[in-house]
Structure formats: C-alpha cells, structure tokens
Design an enzyme around this catalytic site. Structure first.
Site, PDB file in Angstrom:
ATOM      1  N   SER A 103       0.879  -1.090   0.010  1.00 56.97           N
ATOM      2  CA  SER A 103       0.162   0.075   0.007  1.00 56.97           C
ATOM      3  C   SER A 103       0.783   1.232   0.050  1.00 56.97           C
ATOM      4  O   SER A 103       0.483   2.203  -0.652  1.00 56.97           O
ATOM      5  CB  SER A 103      -0.877  -0.117   1.084  1.00 56.97           C
ATOM      6  OG  SER A 103      -1.744  -1.138   1.254  1.00 56.97           O
ATOM      7  N   PRO A 146     -15.126  11.586   5.339  1.00 57.93           N
ATOM      8  CA  PRO A 146     -15.847  10.894   6.110  1.00 57.93           C
ATOM      9  C   PRO A 146     -17.143  10.516   5.847  1.00 57.93           C
ATOM     10  O   PRO A 146     -17.609   9.487   6.372  1.00 57.93           O
ATOM     11  CB  PRO A 146     -15.900  11.863   7.540  1.00 57.93           C
ATOM     12  CG  PRO A 146     -14.628  12.842   7.326  1.00 57.93           C
ATOM     13  CD  PRO A 146     -14.744  12.969   5.906  1.00 57.93           C
ATOM     14  N   TRP A 174      -9.279   8.179   6.025  1.00 55.14           N
ATOM     15  CA  TRP A 174      -8.758   6.842   5.561  1.00 55.14           C
ATOM     16  C   TRP A 174      -7.429   7.121   4.562  1.00 55.14           C
ATOM     17  O   TRP A 174      -7.523   6.304   3.500  1.00 55.14           O
ATOM     18  CB  TRP A 174      -9.551   5.906   5.170  1.00 55.14           C
ATOM     19  CG  TRP A 174     -10.893   5.600   5.996  1.00 55.14           C
ATOM     20  CD1 TRP A 174     -12.153   5.997   5.842  1.00 55.14           C
ATOM     21  CD2 TRP A 174     -10.797   4.684   7.096  1.00 55.14           C
ATOM     22  NE1 TRP A 174     -12.668   5.365   6.947  1.00 55.14           N
ATOM     23  CE2 TRP A 174     -12.013   4.470   7.970  1.00 55.14           C
ATOM     24  CE3 TRP A 174      -9.719   3.999   7.895  1.00 55.14           C
ATOM     25  CZ2 TRP A 174     -12.048   4.003   8.647  1.00 55.14           C
ATOM     26  CZ3 TRP A 174      -9.791   3.198   8.851  1.00 55.14           C
ATOM     27  CH2 TRP A 174     -11.290   3.429   9.211  1.00 55.14           C
ATOM     28  N   ILE A 175      -6.835   7.910   4.824  1.00 56.88           N
ATOM     29  CA  ILE A 175      -5.584   8.386   3.961  1.00 56.88           C
ATOM     30  C   ILE A 175      -4.454   7.691   4.227  1.00 56.88           C
ATOM     31  O   ILE A 175      -3.673   8.121   5.174  1.00 56.88           O
ATOM     32  CB  ILE A 175      -5.657  10.010   3.885  1.00 56.88           C
ATOM     33  CG1 ILE A 175      -6.945  10.518   3.702  1.00 56.88           C
ATOM     34  CG2 ILE A 175      -4.565  10.162   2.645  1.00 56.88           C
ATOM     35  CD1 ILE A 175      -7.701  10.153   2.351  1.00 56.88           C
ATOM     36  N   ARG A 255      -5.181   0.169  -8.860  1.00 60.40           N
ATOM     37  CA  ARG A 255      -6.005  -0.974  -8.874  1.00 60.40           C
ATOM     38  C   ARG A 255      -5.241  -2.210  -9.664  1.00 60.40           C
ATOM     39  O   ARG A 255      -5.360  -3.316  -9.118  1.00 60.40           O
ATOM     40  CB  ARG A 255      -7.134  -0.818  -9.394  1.00 60.40           C
ATOM     41  CG  ARG A 255      -8.563  -0.017  -8.426  1.00 60.40           C
ATOM     42  CD  ARG A 255      -9.702   0.331  -9.289  1.00 60.40           C
ATOM     43  NE  ARG A 255     -10.487   1.103  -8.630  1.00 60.40           N
ATOM     44  CZ  ARG A 255     -11.235   2.053  -8.993  1.00 60.40           C
ATOM     45  NH1 ARG A 255     -11.431   2.184 -10.369  1.00 60.40           N
ATOM     46  NH2 ARG A 255     -12.028   2.725  -8.079  1.00 60.40           N
ATOM     47  N   GLU A 375      -9.857   1.344  -3.082  1.00 58.45           N
ATOM     48  CA  GLU A 375      -9.913   1.403  -4.348  1.00 58.45           C
ATOM     49  C   GLU A 375     -10.985   0.895  -5.041  1.00 58.45           C
ATOM     50  O   GLU A 375     -10.633   0.164  -6.315  1.00 58.45           O
ATOM     51  CB  GLU A 375      -8.362   0.772  -4.847  1.00 58.45           C
ATOM     52  CG  GLU A 375      -7.376   0.798  -4.223  1.00 58.45           C
ATOM     53  CD  GLU A 375      -6.574   2.147  -4.776  1.00 58.45           C
ATOM     54  OE1 GLU A 375      -6.563   2.358  -5.951  1.00 58.45           O
ATOM     55  OE2 GLU A 375      -5.524   2.535  -3.954  1.00 58.45           O
ATOM     56  N   GLY A 376     -12.122   1.080  -4.485  1.00 56.39           N
ATOM     57  CA  GLY A 376     -13.425   0.568  -5.206  1.00 56.39           C
ATOM     58  C   GLY A 376     -13.906  -0.624  -4.445  1.00 56.39           C
ATOM     59  O   GLY A 376     -13.011  -1.747  -4.509  1.00 56.39           O
TER      60      GLY A 376
HETATM   61  C1  LIG Z   1      -6.852   0.958   5.336  1.00 54.28           C
HETATM   62  C2  LIG Z   1      -7.508   2.001   4.166  1.00 54.28           C
HETATM   63  C3  LIG Z   1      -6.805   2.751   3.392  1.00 54.28           C
HETATM   64  C4  LIG Z   1      -7.213   3.543   2.492  1.00 54.28           C
HETATM   65  N1  LIG Z   1      -6.428   4.558   1.917  1.00 54.28           N
HETATM   66  C5  LIG Z   1      -7.173   5.397   1.161  1.00 54.28           C
HETATM   67  C6  LIG Z   1      -6.367   6.435   0.662  1.00 54.28           C
HETATM   68  O1  LIG Z   1      -5.178   6.763   0.616  1.00 54.28           O
HETATM   69  N2  LIG Z   1      -6.984   7.590  -0.130  1.00 54.28           N
HETATM   70  C7  LIG Z   1      -8.375   7.574  -0.173  1.00 54.28           C
HETATM   71  O2  LIG Z   1      -8.946   8.480  -0.928  1.00 54.28           O
HETATM   72  N3  LIG Z   1      -9.050   6.522   0.361  1.00 54.28           N
HETATM   73  C8  LIG Z   1      -8.434   5.506   1.031  1.00 54.28           C
HETATM   74  N4  LIG Z   1      -9.506   4.732   1.685  1.00 54.28           N
HETATM   75  C9  LIG Z   1     -10.772   4.559   1.546  1.00 54.28           C
HETATM   76  C10 LIG Z   1     -11.501   3.747   0.496  1.00 54.28           C
HETATM   77  O3  LIG Z   1     -11.081   3.856  -0.813  1.00 54.28           O
HETATM   78  C11 LIG Z   1     -12.925   3.650   0.830  1.00 54.28           C
HETATM   79  O4  LIG Z   1     -13.203   2.979   2.335  1.00 54.28           O
HETATM   80  C12 LIG Z   1     -13.738   2.969  -0.278  1.00 54.28           C
HETATM   81  O5  LIG Z   1     -13.964   3.730  -1.490  1.00 54.28           O
HETATM   82  C13 LIG Z   1     -15.262   2.707   0.521  1.00 54.28           C
HETATM   83  O6  LIG Z   1     -15.691   3.938   0.863  1.00 54.28           O
HETATM   84  P1  LIG Z   1     -16.462   3.917   2.409  1.00 54.28           P
HETATM   85  O7  LIG Z   1     -15.540   3.169   3.161  1.00 54.28           O
HETATM   86  O8  LIG Z   1     -16.762   5.130   2.546  1.00 54.28           O
HETATM   87  O9  LIG Z   1     -17.925   2.909   1.890  1.00 54.28           O
HETATM   88  P2  LIG Z   1     -19.139   3.190   1.571  1.00 54.28           P
HETATM   89  O10 LIG Z   1     -18.965   3.861   0.405  1.00 54.28           O
HETATM   90  O11 LIG Z   1     -20.117   4.045   2.595  1.00 54.28           O
HETATM   91  O12 LIG Z   1     -19.719   1.818   1.061  1.00 54.28           O
HETATM   92  C14 LIG Z   1     -20.322   0.951   2.429  1.00 54.28           C
HETATM   93  C15 LIG Z   1     -20.969  -0.303   1.624  1.00 54.28           C
HETATM   94  O13 LIG Z   1     -22.074   0.249   0.833  1.00 54.28           O
HETATM   95  C16 LIG Z   1     -21.965  -0.325  -0.422  1.00 54.28           C
HETATM   96  N5  LIG Z   1     -22.411   0.621  -1.401  1.00 54.28           N
HETATM   97  C17 LIG Z   1     -22.170   2.039  -1.532  1.00 54.28           C
HETATM   98  N6  LIG Z   1     -22.892   2.408  -2.788  1.00 54.28           N
HETATM   99  C18 LIG Z   1     -23.442   1.337  -3.339  1.00 54.28           C
HETATM  100  C19 LIG Z   1     -24.351   1.127  -4.401  1.00 54.28           C
HETATM  101  N7  LIG Z   1     -24.627   2.103  -5.239  1.00 54.28           N
HETATM  102  N8  LIG Z   1     -24.952  -0.156  -4.615  1.00 54.28           N
HETATM  103  C20 LIG Z   1     -24.526  -1.234  -3.901  1.00 54.28           C
HETATM  104  N9  LIG Z   1     -23.848  -1.211  -2.751  1.00 54.28           N
HETATM  105  C21 LIG Z   1     -23.169   0.151  -2.486  1.00 54.28           C
HETATM  106  C22 LIG Z   1     -20.253  -0.355  -0.537  1.00 54.28           C
HETATM  107  O14 LIG Z   1     -19.862  -1.256  -1.594  1.00 54.28           O
HETATM  108  C23 LIG Z   1     -20.090  -0.886   0.606  1.00 54.28           C
HETATM  109  O15 LIG Z   1     -20.042  -2.383   0.832  1.00 54.28           O
HETATM  110  C24 LIG Z   1      -8.615   3.577   2.356  1.00 54.28           C
HETATM  111  C25 LIG Z   1      -9.523   2.603   3.239  1.00 54.28           C
HETATM  112  C26 LIG Z   1      -8.892   1.915   4.220  1.00 54.28           C
HETATM  113  C27 LIG Z   1      -9.876   0.916   4.865  1.00 54.28           C
END
Ligand SMILES: Cc1cc2nc3c(=O)[nH]c(=O)nc-3n(C[C@H](O)[C@H](O)[C@H](O)COP(=O)(O)OP(=O)(O)OC[C@H]3O[C@@H](n4cnc5c(N)ncnc54)[C@H](O)[C@@H]3O)c2cc1C
Length: 396
Positions: A103, A146, A174-175, A255, A375-376
């Site tokens: 990562s 957030p 989560w950066i 990705r 990353e999605g």
């Molecule tokens: C350890 C770690 C490191 C990370 N590093 C980075 C980073 O460097 N930079 C950065 O920008 N981000 C980073 N992230 C953030 C990460 O990219 C997000 O957590 C991720 O994109 C999902 O967003 P969320 O957690 O807000 O979940 P949400 O978007 O709130 O989703 C929650 C659930 O709902 C589902 N969902 C949402 N919309 C839909 C839909 N339309 N249909 C069906 N299901 C849906 C999702 O698939 C998921 O299962 C990191 C996360 C982690 C855990």
C-alpha cells in the site's frame, strides 16, 4: 521414448509454468524486490503488525526508492520506467510480505506520483517527482471523506479562488501515508468542477491526525487530512485535468497493482498452508495426506495461479496501451476475492495456529479486508462490470 519424458518437471511453486511468460529482466526485478522484502520486512512485520505501527517508514521509503520501486512504471524524473508487468511483479512480492508495504508503494507511485506525472505542470513534476522516486518525500492521495466513499462525485472538500490563491477547506478520511507525507494530492470541488491540488503538508491549516484502532493494515499509516483555510498559490492546482476522471484514472492504475499484489498475500498464505500440511500430523499421518486437505490445497493453487495469469494478461494489455478500466475492475474483483478466500482456507488448514501471528495467514486475511474495500469495493467493481455487460447504470 514417450513425449512426457521430455517434459519439464512439475514445479509446485509454478504449476502452470507461468515463469515462461517472463523475460530475464522481469525475473531480475522480481528477485530484487523479493530479496529486499525478505531482508527488510519479513523478519519484523509480525511485530509491527502487533504494535500497529510502521517504524522507520522514511528509511523503508528511501530503500524502496533505491531499488526503483517508487513510481516504478513512470518515465523520467528519476523513475525506473519499468513495464506494467514488472511493476505488477514488484507489487506481488511486496504484498507477499505485507499488504501495508504494498500500500505504501501503491499510494506513492500509482496515486500521488501518477497524479502529478499525468496531470501536473512541468514545475510540479520537477519539484516533487525526483524526490518522491528516491523516497525522500512520501506522498498521499486524498479522495475519500468521512461521509463520502464510493461516490466521490459528492465530495464536500472545497477549494475557492481568492485573488491569485486557492483556499482549501474540508476533511479527507482513511488516507494511507497521510501523517508521514510531505505532499498530499487532494481532490476538491471548485467552481470549475473537481480539481486536484499538490499540497505541501507543512502548509498552515493542514493537519493529519493518525487513525488508530485498525484491525487491518496495521503495519501501514492511515490518517485523516484536515484542511482549515489552507491557502495555496495558484500553481498548486494540477493544471491538466478537471472532473472525476482525474482521480478515477489514478485509481485505475493503483487497482492494477492490487490485481497482482493480492496474489502475493495469497501465495504467502498458500505456502504456509502447504508447509504446515506436510509437517503437522493427526491420526498418525500428515494432515496433507488427507483428501479433504488436498482438495483445499488443489483449489487454492488453481485460484492462485489463475489469478497470477489474469494479472499477467492485464499487465500485457497495459503495456500495449489496451487495458480498459472495466478489465481492471474484473481483475481486482476476482483476485482480491479469491485471495481472501485462499487466506481463509489456509487459516483452516493451520487449525488453531492459523490465528497466531507466528504464521502470516491471519495477518494477510485481515489485511485483505481493507484491500477488498479500498480502491473501489467489491460491489463497485460488480457495478462497473454489470454496467459494461448490460449497458445499464445501476449505481444510483
Ligand atoms: C486501510 C484503508 C486505507 C485507505 N486508503 C485510502 C487512501 O489512501 N486514499 C483515499 O482516498 N481513500 C482511502 N481509503 C478509503 C477507501 O477507498 C474507501 O473506504 C472506499 O472507497 C469505500 O468507501 P466507504 O468506506 O466510505 O464505504 P461506502 O461507500 O460508505 O460503502 C459502504 C458499503 O455500501 C456499499 N455501496 C455503496 N454504494 C453502493 C451502491 N450504489 N450499490 C451497492 N452497494 C453500495 C459499498 O460497496 C460498501 O459495501 C482507504 C480505506 C482503508 C480501509
């Protein structure tokens, strides 16, 4: 003499003979990265993981820069100019050690450096890229907020023009690398659409509280980015892109690395399971001698090497300039899902020892929970493929 007498021997480490696809230079890069990880990560990573820290991250970054692993597939500015396949092999070897190390490298090279390389001005490239390639400066990539994850088009972080300056307000969550970064690539809403900014992290009003209490990617730095009236000069904006396609193209590159990397975590867990199955005895014989264990190992090997083959195929397409984002989604969806399944199955073969940090499998399995989401998410990649297959957008 039968034809089979001329066949090369079966190699349990490479049952499909996929090394035949690699050039000597590819193998040399793979060996270099594998050797570095064996020396600098494997002896320590269980301890880092247990403590929830990545000590000496700046030294690790410099060493990774020294072996050409940072911004590896980018050209110029001190970057190695490696092929996509070579970059993928490096990701696999790094993640075989720990997803946190991969990562660090992915965020540095495929997100922060890639964004500056592809969308930055010549001055921004000269200012940041050579020092990022050497590991002197660590970068991070702020997209998630957030309240905004899978739907980054709804982001709230805002950059407003003020005379010749920009003023940035908002929060990113989560950066990866956040609180150790010297430069943050931050995506923000503006009156002109979403823009990217190369933000020096010592800017007034910019802070990076570290996120604690993670049960995944514990040997990785994860932070918030808090931007409170951060004043930036006009030339902080990445001039060559406006709109969501900016961050999304960076994510596609990162990705791609995950498609390979996840197979590294899977390989490490698979190897631990094979070793354990050959030495652990129950009912008077090695557990690897039971058909149920062999079925697990055979299925794990099939998915592991299919996944590596898929990664290689996507790498060749990327090298030929023919890799579509939907194909990257295909790879990430399959390989992370299968990798986590391989780790969980390996965990069962190790029995109670499977939950111990003495073995790598539980660490990999819990790391992959993050990889499955960042990353999605799985669901986002299913929706990307679903849309490509049906022509119907089911995101909202
Ligand atoms: C350890 C770690 C490191 C990370 N590093 C980075 C980073 O460097 N930079 C950065 O920008 N981000 C980073 N992230 C953030 C990460 O990219 C997000 O957590 C991720 O994109 C999902 O967003 P969320 O957690 O807000 O979940 P949400 O978007 O709130 O989703 C929650 C659930 O709902 C589902 N969902 C949402 N919309 C839909 C839909 N339309 N249909 C069906 N299901 C849906 C999702 O698939 C998921 O299962 C990191 C996360 C982690 C855990």
């Amino acid at each position: 003499m039968s034809a089979s007498a001329k066949l090369p021997p079966f190699d349990p480490a490479d049952p499909l003979g996929l090394d035949d696809l690699l050039e000597p230079e590819d193998l040399a890069i793979r060996d270099t990265v594998r050797g570095w990880a064996a020396d600098r990560v494997l002896p320590y990573v269980a301890d880092w993981y247990e403590k929830g820290e990545l000590p000496g991250i700046q030294d690790l970054a410099r060493e990774l820069g020294g072996i050409g692993a940072l911004g590896m597939s980018l050209d110029g500015y001190g970057c190695a100019g490696a092929s996509a396949v070579q970059y993928g092999l490096a990701c696999l070897e790094l993640e075989a050690a720990d997803s946190g190390i991969r990562s660090l490298v992915s965020v540095q090279g495929s997100l922060a450096m890639y964004a500056i390389h592809r969308f930055g001005s010549e001055e921004q490239k000269q200012r940041w890229l050579p020092r990022m390639a050497s590991g002197e400066v660590i970068g991070c990539f702020g997209l998630t907020e957030p309240d905004i994850g899978s739907d980054p088009g709804s982001m709230r972080t805002y950059a407003k023009r003020d005379g010749g300056d920009w003023v940035l307000n908002g929060r990113k969550m989560w950066i990866t690398n956040g609180s150790v970064a010297g430069v943050a690539v931050v995506w923000a809403r503006t009156d002109e659409g979403i823009r990217g900014f190369a933000v020096p992290t010592d800017s007034a009003g910019f802070s990076t509280p570290e996120i604690k209490h993670k049960w995944s990617l514990r040997a990785s730095v994860t932070s918030e980015l808090v931007m409170d009236d951060v004043r930036l000069p006009a030339d902080a904006v990445l001039p060559e892109v406006t709109g969501l396609k900016g961050p999304l193209s960076c994510l596609s590159h990162a990705r791609y690395g995950i498609v390979w990397g996840a197979m590294g975590a899977a390989r490490s867990s698979f190897e631990a399971a094979v070793d354990y199955a050959k030495s652990r005895e129950q009912f008077g014989r090695p557990i690897g001698g039971f058909q149920l264990t062999q079925a697990k190992l055979a299925d794990m090997a099939v998915e592991l090497h299919k996944g590596i083959l898929l990664a290689h195929h996507l790498g060749r397409r990327m090298d030929a300039g023919r890799l579509r984002p939907e194909q990257v989604s295909f790879g990430k969806l399959n390989n992370v899902r299968e990798a986590i399944d391989i780790c969980r199955t390996a965990r069962t073969i190790l029995g109670a020892n499977g939950i111990s940090l003495e073995y790598p499998v539980m660490r990999h399995a819990t790391n992959l929970e993050s990889v499955l989401t960042y990353e999605g998410t799985v669901e986002m990649h299913q929706l990307v493929l679903g849309k490509a297959l049906t022509g119907i957008d089911a995101f909202r």
